[in-house]
Design a protein around this motif. Structure first.
Motif, PDB file in Angstrom:
ATOM      1  N   TYR A 170       0.699  -1.120  -0.169  1.00  0.00           N
ATOM      2  CA  TYR A 170       0.074   0.120  -0.033  1.00  0.00           C
ATOM      3  C   TYR A 170       0.679   1.314   0.131  1.00  0.00           C
ATOM      4  N   GLU A 174       1.627   1.720  -4.695  1.00  0.00           N
ATOM      5  CA  GLU A 174       0.919   2.818  -4.839  1.00  0.00           C
ATOM      6  C   GLU A 174       1.326   4.249  -4.935  1.00  0.00           C
ATOM      7  N   PRO A 177      -0.945   6.432  -1.886  1.00  0.00           N
ATOM      8  CA  PRO A 177      -1.442   5.659  -0.731  1.00  0.00           C
ATOM      9  C   PRO A 177      -2.363   6.543   0.256  1.00  0.00           C
ATOM     10  N   VAL A 182      -5.572   2.265   5.536  1.00  0.00           N
ATOM     11  CA  VAL A 182      -4.767   0.889   5.654  1.00  0.00           C
ATOM     12  C   VAL A 182      -4.683   0.841   7.184  1.00  0.00           C
TER      13      VAL A 182
END
Length: 196
Positions: A170, A174, A177, A182
């Motif tokens: 993540y 990404e 992000p 998350v």
């Protein structure tokens, strides 16, 4: 491998730090094997011979970068969890701080991953030292009744693995992000598990 010496003068410390920063950038982008000392010194805007005043080899500076990652990560994590009211909130704060660090310094994070193959002893020492301190924190939290009882060492490694995998997926993979999303989802898992 000898331990890298720290220069006594401010100028020497600054020059060494500049070379380390350049090595992080070059090795983090190109990998240990493709990176050269010449690339590092060019990126540091310093003479090739100056490199050898501070480091004996490419292997030594790589090793120093792994140690640097350990120092920085432990410092960031300690600061992040210092004000947490309990262990579960410390887990949230620590995970968020770690993922933010991966976002800010992805090259240093990649260097630690490459250490598995380049410098396995440093790689193992990095994670083992971190796990030892993590387990101690979990044991203390268990004693205070902040978390359920369990094997602190296994839990430390599991939580570290979770953080590492989330950092890969993540943050590194990404472009933008959503770290808070998350962290919220992972924290819910840490606090409540998978049980319905």
């Amino acid at each position: 491998m000898r331990s890298a010496s720290i220069p006594k003068t401010k100028r020497g410390q600054d020059r060494r730090a500049k070379i380390l920063g350049a090595a992080e950038m070059v090795m983090g982008e190109h990998g240990f094997f493709a990176a050269s000392i010449a690339q590092i010194t060019r990126a540091a805007d310093t003479a090739l011979g100056t490199f050898y005043i501070y480091f004996q080899s490419k292997e030594e500076i790589f090793h120093e970068l792994v140690l640097e990652m350990g120092r920085i990560t432990r410092s960031i994590m300690s600061q992040a969890i210092a004000g947490a009211p309990n262990r579960l909130e410390a887990e949230r704060a620590g995970l968020r701080a770690f993922l933010m660090f991966v976002q800010e310094r992805p090259t240093l994070y990649r260097i630690v991953e490459e250490a598995r193959f380049v410098d396995p002893v440093a790689y193992r020492d990095y994670f083992s030292g971190f796990a030892e301190a993590y387990a101690a924190g979990l044991r203390s939290a268990e004693t205070r009744g902040e978390i359920s009882s369990g094997d602190a060492e296994v839990r430390a490694w599991a939580l570290m693995g979770l953080s590492k995998a989330l950092g890969d997926r993540y943050v590194l993979w990404e472009e933008t992000p959503d770290i808070d999303r998350v962290v919220d989802e992972a924290h819910a898992l840490i606090c409540k598990g998978l049980a319905p």
